[in-house]
Write a protein that holds these residues in place. Structure first.
Motif, PDB file in Angstrom:
ATOM      1  N   LEU A   1       7.377  -1.300 -35.583  1.00  0.00           N
ATOM      2  CA  LEU A   1       6.504  -0.281 -36.178  1.00  0.00           C
ATOM      3  C   LEU A   1       5.881  -0.803 -37.469  1.00  0.00           C
ATOM      4  O   LEU A   1       4.667  -0.682 -37.689  1.00  0.00           O
ATOM      5  N   LEU A   2       6.691  -1.409 -38.320  1.00  0.00           N
ATOM      6  CA  LEU A   2       6.187  -1.932 -39.593  1.00  0.00           C
ATOM      7  C   LEU A   2       5.215  -3.079 -39.372  1.00  0.00           C
ATOM      8  O   LEU A   2       4.232  -3.228 -40.098  1.00  0.00           O
ATOM      9  N   LEU A   3       5.488  -3.915 -38.345  1.00  0.00           N
ATOM     10  CA  LEU A   3       4.577  -5.021 -38.046  1.00  0.00           C
ATOM     11  C   LEU A   3       3.272  -4.525 -37.426  1.00  0.00           C
ATOM     12  O   LEU A   3       2.192  -4.999 -37.782  1.00  0.00           O
ATOM     13  N   SER A   4       3.375  -3.552 -36.500  1.00  0.00           N
ATOM     14  CA  SER A   4       2.173  -3.058 -35.820  1.00  0.00           C
ATOM     15  C   SER A   4       1.222  -2.341 -36.776  1.00  0.00           C
ATOM     16  O   SER A   4       0.008  -2.380 -36.609  1.00  0.00           O
ATOM     17  N   ARG A   5       1.793  -1.690 -37.776  1.00  0.00           N
ATOM     18  CA  ARG A   5       0.959  -1.015 -38.786  1.00  0.00           C
ATOM     19  C   ARG A   5       0.510  -1.976 -39.881  1.00  0.00           C
ATOM     20  O   ARG A   5      -0.153  -1.578 -40.832  1.00  0.00           O
ATOM     21  N   LYS A   6       0.900  -3.246 -39.753  1.00  0.00           N
ATOM     22  CA  LYS A   6       0.566  -4.299 -40.708  1.00  0.00           C
ATOM     23  C   LYS A   6       1.072  -3.970 -42.107  1.00  0.00           C
ATOM     24  O   LYS A   6       0.469  -4.369 -43.117  1.00  0.00           O
ATOM     25  N   ILE A   7       2.190  -3.218 -42.154  1.00  0.00           N
ATOM     26  CA  ILE A   7       2.837  -2.946 -43.442  1.00  0.00           C
ATOM     27  C   ILE A   7       3.579  -4.194 -43.903  1.00  0.00           C
ATOM     28  O   ILE A   7       3.589  -4.527 -45.089  1.00  0.00           O
ATOM     29  N   LEU A   8       4.214  -4.887 -42.944  1.00  0.00           N
ATOM     30  CA  LEU A   8       4.891  -6.141 -43.235  1.00  0.00           C
ATOM     31  C   LEU A   8       4.137  -7.288 -42.576  1.00  0.00           C
ATOM     32  O   LEU A   8       3.653  -7.142 -41.446  1.00  0.00           O
ATOM     33  N   PRO A   9       4.035  -8.442 -43.260  1.00  0.00           N
ATOM     34  CA  PRO A   9       3.462  -9.620 -42.595  1.00  0.00           C
ATOM     35  C   PRO A   9       4.426 -10.137 -41.534  1.00  0.00           C
ATOM     36  O   PRO A   9       5.633  -9.881 -41.590  1.00  0.00           O
ATOM     37  N   VAL A  10       3.893 -10.847 -40.564  1.00  0.00           N
ATOM     38  CA  VAL A  10       4.729 -11.373 -39.485  1.00  0.00           C
ATOM     39  C   VAL A  10       5.714 -12.383 -40.050  1.00  0.00           C
ATOM     40  O   VAL A  10       5.317 -13.373 -40.677  1.00  0.00           O
ATOM     41  N   ASP A  11       7.002 -12.116 -39.870  1.00  0.00           N
ATOM     42  CA  ASP A  11       8.059 -12.983 -40.385  1.00  0.00           C
ATOM     43  C   ASP A  11       9.385 -12.496 -39.824  1.00  0.00           C
ATOM     44  O   ASP A  11       9.433 -11.511 -39.077  1.00  0.00           O
ATOM     45  N   ASP A  12      10.489 -13.177 -40.163  1.00  0.00           N
ATOM     46  CA  ASP A  12      11.833 -12.715 -39.804  1.00  0.00           C
ATOM     47  C   ASP A  12      12.350 -11.824 -40.921  1.00  0.00           C
ATOM     48  O   ASP A  12      12.201 -12.155 -42.108  1.00  0.00           O
ATOM     49  N   TYR A  13      12.977 -10.692 -40.537  1.00  0.00           N
ATOM     50  CA  TYR A  13      13.439  -9.739 -41.540  1.00  0.00           C
ATOM     51  C   TYR A  13      14.868  -9.279 -41.259  1.00  0.00           C
ATOM     52  O   TYR A  13      15.303  -9.188 -40.105  1.00  0.00           O
TER      53      TYR A  13
ATOM     54  N   ASP B   1      16.239   9.179 -34.422  1.00  0.00           N
ATOM     55  CA  ASP B   1      17.511   8.510 -34.702  1.00  0.00           C
ATOM     56  C   ASP B   1      17.988   7.646 -33.534  1.00  0.00           C
ATOM     57  O   ASP B   1      18.905   6.851 -33.688  1.00  0.00           O
ATOM     58  N   THR B   2      17.349   7.812 -32.366  1.00  0.00           N
ATOM     59  CA  THR B   2      17.688   6.966 -31.217  1.00  0.00           C
ATOM     60  C   THR B   2      16.869   5.663 -31.206  1.00  0.00           C
ATOM     61  O   THR B   2      17.088   4.810 -30.352  1.00  0.00           O
ATOM     62  N   SER B   3      15.928   5.510 -32.149  1.00  0.00           N
ATOM     63  CA  SER B   3      15.152   4.273 -32.248  1.00  0.00           C
ATOM     64  C   SER B   3      16.052   3.147 -32.742  1.00  0.00           C
ATOM     65  O   SER B   3      16.959   3.362 -33.548  1.00  0.00           O
ATOM     66  N   THR B   4      15.786   1.949 -32.261  1.00  0.00           N
ATOM     67  CA  THR B   4      16.575   0.796 -32.679  1.00  0.00           C
ATOM     68  C   THR B   4      15.970   0.161 -33.934  1.00  0.00           C
ATOM     69  O   THR B   4      14.833   0.472 -34.319  1.00  0.00           O
ATOM     70  N   VAL B   5      16.727  -0.740 -34.532  1.00  0.00           N
ATOM     71  CA  VAL B   5      16.226  -1.480 -35.686  1.00  0.00           C
ATOM     72  C   VAL B   5      15.020  -2.328 -35.281  1.00  0.00           C
ATOM     73  O   VAL B   5      14.065  -2.473 -36.045  1.00  0.00           O
ATOM     74  N   ASN B   6      15.044  -2.848 -34.064  1.00  0.00           N
ATOM     75  CA  ASN B   6      13.889  -3.606 -33.581  1.00  0.00           C
ATOM     76  C   ASN B   6      12.653  -2.708 -33.463  1.00  0.00           C
ATOM     77  O   ASN B   6      11.532  -3.148 -33.754  1.00  0.00           O
ATOM     78  N   ASP B   7      12.842  -1.441 -33.031  1.00  0.00           N
ATOM     79  CA  ASP B   7      11.716  -0.485 -33.002  1.00  0.00           C
ATOM     80  C   ASP B   7      11.132  -0.312 -34.400  1.00  0.00           C
ATOM     81  O   ASP B   7       9.905  -0.240 -34.571  1.00  0.00           O
ATOM     82  N   LEU B   8      12.025  -0.203 -35.392  1.00  0.00           N
ATOM     83  CA  LEU B   8      11.585  -0.059 -36.777  1.00  0.00           C
ATOM     84  C   LEU B   8      10.786  -1.281 -37.213  1.00  0.00           C
ATOM     85  O   LEU B   8       9.710  -1.159 -37.817  1.00  0.00           O
ATOM     86  N   ARG B   9      11.310  -2.457 -36.879  1.00  0.00           N
ATOM     87  CA  ARG B   9      10.617  -3.704 -37.231  1.00  0.00           C
ATOM     88  C   ARG B   9       9.214  -3.741 -36.617  1.00  0.00           C
ATOM     89  O   ARG B   9       8.225  -4.050 -37.288  1.00  0.00           O
TER      90      ARG B   9
END
Length: 251
Positions: free
Chosen positions: A201-213, A191-199
């Motif tokens: 994580l999703l990019l590093s795992r290639k769950i989301l393509p590189v883009d602005d979210y 819960d101490t992770s930031t929204v940028n950390d979440l972003r």
């Protein structure tokens, strides 16, 4: 489902279909209010609803969601400035601070800290008898304008709580139908992770393509450098992700 259209001075209900295009909702408003479609901007939590998308593309729009209607009017006068002066009042003194109308409550606290040295954790800010509790809201949303007086109350040290220990949260990230075909992504994060950390994580795992979210929690846009705890995210909550960046209307 029924949405609530909110505009200056009034609000009203409107029937909204799950597959109804945003432009079709604007046509209904045109019939009801006489406002031309091209003069309307619809938004939720400061994020504009695009004409070519339908309600399934915006899972944050549910029964009873408030949809803000902005009606385009005459151009902003050339002498208009987004910069304003406000008065910050302590118990025994006042200081003048220059701010931007779109500055957040948090950024105002940071400016007060830089100028006056008051610890941010000790500040409670009030305007017109109302506490500015939501730190991610901008000053204009609280009605703060040129020469508004902001009162600072200082919390005593024994009222300041120690930060609770970090917790692991099980979350669901939900995409729109136009992004990964409305995929549901289970995640675990502190819960101490930031929204940028979440972003990241999703990019590093290639769950989301590189883009602005944009990430949304309980119909509010989340701020990149703030933690999940700061946003009030609890175990089992759903977060929504859309392509885009935050753009706030100027007042």
């Amino acid at each position: 489902m029924r949405g609530i259209i909110v505009t200056k001075g009034c609000e009203f209900f409107i029937e909204v279909g799950n597959q109804e295009l945003v432009v079709e909702i604007k046509r209904k408003i045109e019939q009801m209010l006489g406002v031309p479609v091209d003069s309307q901007t619809l938004s939720v939590c400061g994020w504009e609803l695009m004409d070519g998308l339908d309600m399934e593309d915006y899972p944050i729009v549910t029964e009873g969601t408030k949809i803000d209607l902005t009606i385009k009017s005459k151009a902003i006068p050339p002498n208009y400035s987004n910069k304003i002066q406000i008065i910050v009042k302590f118990s025994a003194r006042k200081i003048n601070i220059g701010v931007d109308r779109t500055d957040t409550v948090r950024s105002l606290k940071e400016k007060i800290h830089i100028i006056d040295g008051t610890p941010i954790k000790r500040m409670s800010l009030f305007f017109s008898g109302r506490e500015l509790e939501e730190e991610f809201r901008n000053l204009s949303e609280y009605g703060i304008h040129e020469f508004s007086e902001i009162v600072v109350f200082l919390k005593t040290m024994n009222r300041l709580r120690d930060e609770p220990p970090s917790r692991k949260l099980s979350l669901v990230v939900q995409t729109s139908s136009s992004l990964l075909n409305a995929a549901t992504i289970p995640l675990e994060m502190r819960d101490t992770s930031t929204v940028n950390d979440l972003r990241q994580l999703l990019l590093s795992r290639k769950i989301l393509p590189v883009d602005d979210y944009l990430f949304i929690h309980k119909q509010r846009i989340m701020h990149e450098n703030c933690s999940l705890r700061w946003h009030g995210v609890e175990n089992g909550d759903s977060l929504y992700v859309f392509k885009g960046t935050v753009s706030r209307s100027e007042y």
